[in-house]
Motif scaffolding. Sequence first.
Motif, PDB file in Angstrom:
ATOM      1  N   LEU A  14      45.988  46.482  39.029  1.00  0.00           N
ATOM      2  CA  LEU A  14      45.618  46.737  37.636  1.00  0.00           C
ATOM      3  C   LEU A  14      46.072  45.608  36.725  1.00  0.00           C
ATOM      4  O   LEU A  14      45.353  45.212  35.794  1.00  0.00           O
ATOM      5  N   ALA A  15      47.276  45.082  36.981  1.00  0.00           N
ATOM      6  CA  ALA A  15      47.767  43.964  36.166  1.00  0.00           C
ATOM      7  C   ALA A  15      46.872  42.742  36.328  1.00  0.00           C
ATOM      8  O   ALA A  15      46.548  42.050  35.346  1.00  0.00           O
ATOM      9  N   VAL A  17      43.662  42.708  37.183  1.00  0.00           N
ATOM     10  CA  VAL A  17      42.366  42.960  36.550  1.00  0.00           C
ATOM     11  C   VAL A  17      42.483  42.821  35.033  1.00  0.00           C
ATOM     12  O   VAL A  17      41.620  42.211  34.391  1.00  0.00           O
ATOM     13  N   HIS A  18      43.551  43.371  34.461  1.00  0.00           N
ATOM     14  CA  HIS A  18      43.744  43.235  33.014  1.00  0.00           C
ATOM     15  C   HIS A  18      43.915  41.776  32.605  1.00  0.00           C
ATOM     16  O   HIS A  18      43.410  41.350  31.561  1.00  0.00           O
ATOM     17  N   ARG A  19      44.618  41.010  33.411  1.00  0.00           N
ATOM     18  CA  ARG A  19      44.790  39.585  33.129  1.00  0.00           C
ATOM     19  C   ARG A  19      43.442  38.861  33.146  1.00  0.00           C
ATOM     20  O   ARG A  19      43.143  38.037  32.273  1.00  0.00           O
ATOM     21  N   TYR A  20      42.613  39.185  34.125  1.00  0.00           N
ATOM     22  CA  TYR A  20      41.293  38.565  34.240  1.00  0.00           C
ATOM     23  C   TYR A  20      40.422  38.923  33.037  1.00  0.00           C
ATOM     24  O   TYR A  20      39.759  38.059  32.449  1.00  0.00           O
ATOM     25  N   VAL A  21      40.417  40.219  32.681  1.00  0.00           N
ATOM     26  CA  VAL A  21      39.613  40.663  31.544  1.00  0.00           C
ATOM     27  C   VAL A  21      40.098  39.996  30.258  1.00  0.00           C
ATOM     28  O   VAL A  21      39.289  39.554  29.432  1.00  0.00           O
ATOM     29  N   TRP A  22      41.418  39.897  30.069  1.00  0.00           N
ATOM     30  CA  TRP A  22      41.949  39.240  28.872  1.00  0.00           C
ATOM     31  C   TRP A  22      41.500  37.777  28.830  1.00  0.00           C
ATOM     32  O   TRP A  22      41.093  37.274  27.788  1.00  0.00           O
ATOM     33  N   LEU A  76      39.130  56.815  28.472  1.00  0.00           N
ATOM     34  CA  LEU A  76      37.938  56.007  28.200  1.00  0.00           C
ATOM     35  C   LEU A  76      38.173  54.537  28.545  1.00  0.00           C
ATOM     36  O   LEU A  76      37.256  53.848  29.012  1.00  0.00           O
ATOM     37  N   TRP A  77      39.394  54.065  28.325  1.00  0.00           N
ATOM     38  CA  TRP A  77      39.660  52.668  28.653  1.00  0.00           C
ATOM     39  C   TRP A  77      39.521  52.421  30.154  1.00  0.00           C
ATOM     40  O   TRP A  77      39.068  51.354  30.570  1.00  0.00           O
ATOM     41  N   LEU A  78      39.876  53.391  30.980  1.00  0.00           N
ATOM     42  CA  LEU A  78      39.720  53.209  32.429  1.00  0.00           C
ATOM     43  C   LEU A  78      38.251  52.997  32.787  1.00  0.00           C
ATOM     44  O   LEU A  78      37.922  52.138  33.624  1.00  0.00           O
ATOM     45  N   ALA A  79      37.366  53.769  32.161  1.00  0.00           N
ATOM     46  CA  ALA A  79      35.939  53.574  32.417  1.00  0.00           C
ATOM     47  C   ALA A  79      35.472  52.232  31.871  1.00  0.00           C
ATOM     48  O   ALA A  79      34.697  51.515  32.522  1.00  0.00           O
TER      49      ALA A  79
END
Length: 471
Positions: A14-15, A17-22, A76-79
């Motif tokens: 998850l960390a 994926v969040h880094r990639y999205v950021w 909702l953020w998970l989706a």
Amino acid sequence: MVFVLVALVVLALLASVHRYVWRRFVGDTTAPGSTLRKVGTVAAFVLPLLSLGAMTSGRIGAPFWLQQVLAWPGFLWLACLLYLTLALLVGEVVRPLLGRVLARRDAAATARTEAGTGTSVPAAEGAVATTASGTRPRTEELVPAGPPLPATPADRTPATAPPAETEAEPEAVRDAEAAAQAETEAKAAAAVPGIAHPSRRLFVSRVVGGAAAAAGLATVGYGTHNVLSGPSVKRVTVPLAKLPRAAHGFRIAVVSDIHIGPILGRAHTRRIVDTINSTSPDLVAVVGDLVDGSVADLGSAAEPLAGLRSRHGSFFVTGNHEYFSGAEQWVNHVRELGLIPLENARVELGGFDLAGVNDIAGETEGQGPDFGRALGDRDRSRAAVLLAHQPVVIHDAVEHGVDLQLSGHTHGGQLWPGNYLAELANPTVAGLERYGDTQLFVSRGAGAWGPPVRVGAPADITVVQLASRQA
């Protein structure tokens, strides 16, 4: 130890994926120190914390109002994270293609400009055009047009004296310098994201990021609408060899995975009850995962179930989420609402036996499924319909001579491509399939767990019509 290891792997994923999205949505598209970058960075930390709170608040006994506050943004953020990431991955394919298209367009524009000015490849900054013989031409000072000025003594030179060179530069030199300056600005723009005039790389990042955001958020919005608008009605006919002619056409309204909770409350229950009643069923089967929370918090939200109407009554079996929420209390509560719990039990109806078993999750409390108790002493010449929340017990149903098993649990995958993961854990994800002499029907469910979002797996209530082969 295994649980801790799995939890660490999930958190690391998850960390990442969040880094990639950021990086794609914020780092590549905003300037360092800008307001947008600060807001995006804060969101990258706050949103996953809200998701963690939404998933754990009910388990740790947080006040119900706090569960409701955390549930909407957290789930909702998970989706959103899922579909934004998928859209960005598609964008990784588009990104280099778009870059090449822009590069060709810029090259073509440069070639047209050079052709129009009569120049060749732009010279470096400060360079001067040369003649065909390679000698540097002398330049002449450019003066505004107007009346001739009177000659001065210094101007009176012999006719044979060579004209003095001026410091002015020809037009071609000025064009070359302008091109060099433009190239320098473009390089600077490429090195610093978020400047006033975006570079090609910045432009591509913003276009791809914007398209990914639009696609991901639109998908989540569509999936949320699917849940909040309520389930649709499906109909399926199931022929049973042992069903007598008198029971031909018997209609069972099958509903599973209602998931009353912090997000889906009383209005959700009311929609489902109204939809079921509109089908005028002979019997209602609620096959587990009715709730996500305690009777104290959700008892009133379940009360519309008392309005279910059918000729032979409404029956209920537990799902795994009941054992997270106080199964015994919920069994008692639904009984008070007029439903008949089948806890490893059976009832004999006019044309067939209706049995129900507890969910597998009840094994941790000594209340798991008991097929012997529910089906062991019955007359096997009669048709048998079994209510069991999870499809994985189909092999026990086959062993005990069940003709039809009605299940839920899978949600049909709920969020595409989750259906592929659901296939790994369940013999059937949705619909009707045969296993030996037993048929298994799996409902996609009427609600949603976690994110109130369904993509590729619409919510449904299914009217299963039994057909006699003797008719």
